[in-house]
Write a protein that holds these residues in place. Sequence first.
Motif, PDB file in Angstrom:
ATOM      1  N   SER A 151     -23.244  39.394  19.317  1.00 41.65           N
ATOM      2  CA  SER A 151     -22.910  39.819  17.954  1.00 41.65           C
ATOM      3  C   SER A 151     -22.654  38.638  17.032  1.00 41.65           C
ATOM      4  O   SER A 151     -22.528  38.811  15.817  1.00 41.65           O
ATOM      5  CB  SER A 151     -21.684  40.736  17.980  1.00 41.65           C
ATOM      6  OG  SER A 151     -20.567  40.071  18.552  1.00 41.65           O
ATOM      7  N   ALA A 152     -22.602  37.418  17.585  1.00 35.04           N
ATOM      8  CA  ALA A 152     -22.450  36.228  16.745  1.00 35.04           C
ATOM      9  C   ALA A 152     -23.705  35.951  15.929  1.00 35.04           C
ATOM     10  O   ALA A 152     -23.643  35.242  14.926  1.00 35.04           O
ATOM     11  CB  ALA A 152     -22.123  35.011  17.614  1.00 35.04           C
ATOM     12  N   HIS A 361     -14.660  22.363  23.101  1.00 36.58           N
ATOM     13  CA  HIS A 361     -13.828  22.122  24.278  1.00 36.58           C
ATOM     14  C   HIS A 361     -12.587  22.998  24.254  1.00 36.58           C
ATOM     15  O   HIS A 361     -12.010  23.301  25.298  1.00 36.58           O
ATOM     16  CB  HIS A 361     -13.418  20.654  24.360  1.00 36.58           C
ATOM     17  CG  HIS A 361     -14.560  19.741  24.664  1.00 36.58           C
ATOM     18  ND1 HIS A 361     -15.004  19.518  25.950  1.00 36.58           N
ATOM     19  CD2 HIS A 361     -15.349  19.004  23.857  1.00 36.58           C
ATOM     20  CE1 HIS A 361     -16.027  18.671  25.921  1.00 36.58           C
ATOM     21  NE2 HIS A 361     -16.253  18.347  24.657  1.00 36.58           N
ATOM     22  N   ILE A 362     -12.144  23.361  23.065  1.00 33.96           N
ATOM     23  CA  ILE A 362     -11.047  24.305  22.890  1.00 33.96           C
ATOM     24  C   ILE A 362     -11.487  25.315  21.834  1.00 33.96           C
ATOM     25  O   ILE A 362     -12.393  25.047  21.036  1.00 33.96           O
ATOM     26  CB  ILE A 362      -9.738  23.613  22.448  1.00 33.96           C
ATOM     27  CG1 ILE A 362      -9.952  22.857  21.130  1.00 33.96           C
ATOM     28  CG2 ILE A 362      -9.237  22.661  23.533  1.00 33.96           C
ATOM     29  CD1 ILE A 362      -8.672  22.274  20.553  1.00 33.96           C
ATOM     30  N   GLY A 363     -10.873  26.476  21.854  1.00 32.16           N
ATOM     31  CA  GLY A 363     -11.184  27.482  20.841  1.00 32.16           C
ATOM     32  C   GLY A 363     -12.650  27.846  20.788  1.00 32.16           C
ATOM     33  O   GLY A 363     -13.229  27.956  19.698  1.00 32.16           O
ATOM     34  N   CYS A 364     -13.258  28.050  21.942  1.00 25.64           N
ATOM     35  CA  CYS A 364     -14.702  28.292  21.994  1.00 25.64           C
ATOM     36  C   CYS A 364     -15.131  29.537  21.209  1.00 25.64           C
ATOM     37  O   CYS A 364     -16.053  29.447  20.396  1.00 25.64           O
ATOM     38  CB  CYS A 364     -15.167  28.386  23.445  1.00 25.64           C
ATOM     39  SG  CYS A 364     -16.942  28.618  23.634  1.00 25.64           S
ATOM     40  N   PRO A 365     -14.524  30.701  21.403  1.00 21.45           N
ATOM     41  CA  PRO A 365     -15.003  31.885  20.666  1.00 21.45           C
ATOM     42  C   PRO A 365     -14.948  31.697  19.155  1.00 21.45           C
ATOM     43  O   PRO A 365     -15.917  32.001  18.447  1.00 21.45           O
ATOM     44  CB  PRO A 365     -14.047  32.994  21.132  1.00 21.45           C
ATOM     45  CG  PRO A 365     -13.533  32.537  22.450  1.00 21.45           C
ATOM     46  CD  PRO A 365     -13.432  31.054  22.346  1.00 21.45           C
ATOM     47  N   LYS A 366     -13.831  31.186  18.660  1.00 16.71           N
ATOM     48  CA  LYS A 366     -13.682  30.980  17.220  1.00 16.71           C
ATOM     49  C   LYS A 366     -14.693  29.954  16.705  1.00 16.71           C
ATOM     50  O   LYS A 366     -15.320  30.133  15.652  1.00 16.71           O
ATOM     51  CB  LYS A 366     -12.262  30.529  16.901  1.00 16.71           C
ATOM     52  CG  LYS A 366     -12.002  30.320  15.419  1.00 16.71           C
ATOM     53  CD  LYS A 366     -10.557  29.881  15.175  1.00 16.71           C
ATOM     54  CE  LYS A 366     -10.303  29.623  13.690  1.00 16.71           C
ATOM     55  NZ  LYS A 366      -8.888  29.189  13.452  1.00 16.71           N
ATOM     56  N   GLY A 367     -14.868  28.862  17.455  1.00 17.64           N
ATOM     57  CA  GLY A 367     -15.798  27.824  17.025  1.00 17.64           C
ATOM     58  C   GLY A 367     -17.238  28.289  16.997  1.00 17.64           C
ATOM     59  O   GLY A 367     -17.992  27.991  16.074  1.00 17.64           O
ATOM     60  N   VAL A 368     -17.648  29.033  18.030  1.00 21.68           N
ATOM     61  CA  VAL A 368     -19.013  29.552  18.077  1.00 21.68           C
ATOM     62  C   VAL A 368     -19.265  30.520  16.924  1.00 21.68           C
ATOM     63  O   VAL A 368     -20.298  30.455  16.242  1.00 21.68           O
ATOM     64  CB  VAL A 368     -19.284  30.234  19.433  1.00 21.68           C
ATOM     65  CG1 VAL A 368     -20.571  31.048  19.377  1.00 21.68           C
ATOM     66  CG2 VAL A 368     -19.377  29.192  20.538  1.00 21.68           C
ATOM     67  N   ARG A 373     -21.853  31.766  11.775  1.00 19.77           N
ATOM     68  CA  ARG A 373     -21.819  32.252  10.393  1.00 19.77           C
ATOM     69  C   ARG A 373     -22.508  31.273   9.446  1.00 19.77           C
ATOM     70  O   ARG A 373     -23.108  31.680   8.446  1.00 19.77           O
ATOM     71  CB  ARG A 373     -20.375  32.482   9.956  1.00 19.77           C
ATOM     72  CG  ARG A 373     -19.780  33.790  10.452  1.00 19.77           C
ATOM     73  CD  ARG A 373     -18.475  34.110   9.745  1.00 19.77           C
ATOM     74  NE  ARG A 373     -17.419  33.168  10.098  1.00 19.77           N
ATOM     75  CZ  ARG A 373     -16.580  33.337  11.122  1.00 19.77           C
ATOM     76  NH1 ARG A 373     -16.686  34.415  11.895  1.00 19.77           N
ATOM     77  NH2 ARG A 373     -15.636  32.445  11.372  1.00 19.77           N
ATOM     78  N   LYS A 374     -22.443  29.989   9.742  1.00 20.96           N
ATOM     79  CA  LYS A 374     -23.061  28.985   8.880  1.00 20.96           C
ATOM     80  C   LYS A 374     -24.576  28.878   9.077  1.00 20.96           C
ATOM     81  O   LYS A 374     -25.284  28.382   8.197  1.00 20.96           O
ATOM     82  CB  LYS A 374     -22.437  27.618   9.153  1.00 20.96           C
ATOM     83  CG  LYS A 374     -20.966  27.511   8.788  1.00 20.96           C
ATOM     84  CD  LYS A 374     -20.424  26.134   9.172  1.00 20.96           C
ATOM     85  CE  LYS A 374     -18.937  26.014   8.879  1.00 20.96           C
ATOM     86  NZ  LYS A 374     -18.388  24.682   9.297  1.00 20.96           N
TER      87      LYS A 374
END
Length: 501
Positions: A151-152, A361-368, A373-374
């Motif tokens: 869904s990303a 390396h951290i926060g993978c779901p949010k970062g992806v 979105r960009k």
Amino acid sequence: MCNHHDTLRSDNKDLQQVEKMMDRRAFLTKTSLGFGALALGSLLNTEKAWSAVKNNVQPDLGMFSRNDLGLPHHVPKAKRAIYLFQSGGPSQIELFDYKPKLKDLFGQELPDSVRKGQRLTGMSADQTSLPIAPSIIDFKQYGESRAWVSSAMPYLSEVVDDICFIKSMQTDAINHDPAITFFQTGSQQPGRPSIGSWISYGLGSDNENLPTFITLISKNGGGQPLYARLWGNGFLPTEHQGVQFRSGKDPVLYLTDPENYDGHNRRNMLDYLGKLNDVQHSFYGDPEINARMSQYEMAFRMQTSIPEVTDMSDEPEYIFDMYGKDSRDPGTYAANCLLGRKLLEKGVKFVQLYHQGWDQHIGCPKGVLGNARKTDQANAALIKDLKQRGMFEDTLLIWGGEFGRTVYSQGKLTATDYGRDHHPKAFTMFMAGAGVKPGITYGETDDFSYNVIKDPVHTHDFQATLLHLFGIDHERLTYKHQGRRFRLTDVHGHIVKDILS
């Protein structure tokens, strides 16, 4: 400064010697006409090849070889390419490589039978635990091809039937700089020519007023640094290096005339400089002298061509709407995708886009999700745009990073957050357009997205296939340097024939 219709006149004894050796007619014969014939020959050769392709006729390749290289080696499928490089290593597990069985293994240790002793980076090698982290991003199947997309990437899901997903990519490097360098140049060590430079050297230009190879970088990307050597010419002549376009009023550095100079005598200056350099070349025989003059002449022509090609005022509103709101902001990924399409339309053969920030390396779901979105809308828009302009069938589009990400969590694992380390042995790229089978998924990884279990594709295989689509035999396009003949794929590489249409 003398008038370019006059012969050189100087009180300097050295220049007097130059005057005796050269006159304008000889200069034009040796440079302008010679280079013009090569440029025209390259352009005509390309058109002959494409006429043969479109009419399903096998041409006499000897009739349109370039610079005695005998290129193309076979009928090309791709006339141009745009490579959307996602710097940092996008997580295949969050985007394309759906692994539903991992949900039942949340937090369990990665089995030794899966890891198989593969090396880890220094960032997770000291972890006492390597807990399995299933993706928290949902997946669905789309299109007639039933391709799995998370869904990303909602916009990309609309064009999956135009795409060939390669889920079995492998590479040798585990850290960013050598891994990106390996993908772009075929070697982990700096100093080799980039893909675009090899294509420029082998096939030449379709537009003498623009570089053959242009690089664009998303502004404010952050993440791992990018170096000019990634689009450098290495040991090839310097006119084959990539030219970086930037956002702002001066897309190309040092191209604008200095303040209070109107440029009226620039043509005379180049003619004069050309005469001097031609004499120097006759003495020393250094090919870089002619290469530098070729760059000067290109810069002169680009002063007119660059403002035209970077002017977005002629693009209709529906195009901006298709690429997304960021496409109105120069330097963003979406704006660069749109500019990339315009460059391809104008005859640029190889456009390289870089988008940083995929190093989660951290926060993978949010970062992806943030990076998707960009980029997602513009990726899909580029495919749609090329199709509606009749360019898709002869334009090669490539998307991918330097490696993938681990199935285990780097750092603390929670039900809603985790990080992922670098993983070079199994990741996903996709290709579309010229000569590539649409609507297929090639290769397969194990249930952990950790090892390739079917149809592996190595970095050198990808490079060999890319060159093949341009009509180039990767084993035959070589350049002799320091006593050895080098090529993009070094001594490796196989064409991935099963993904070719």
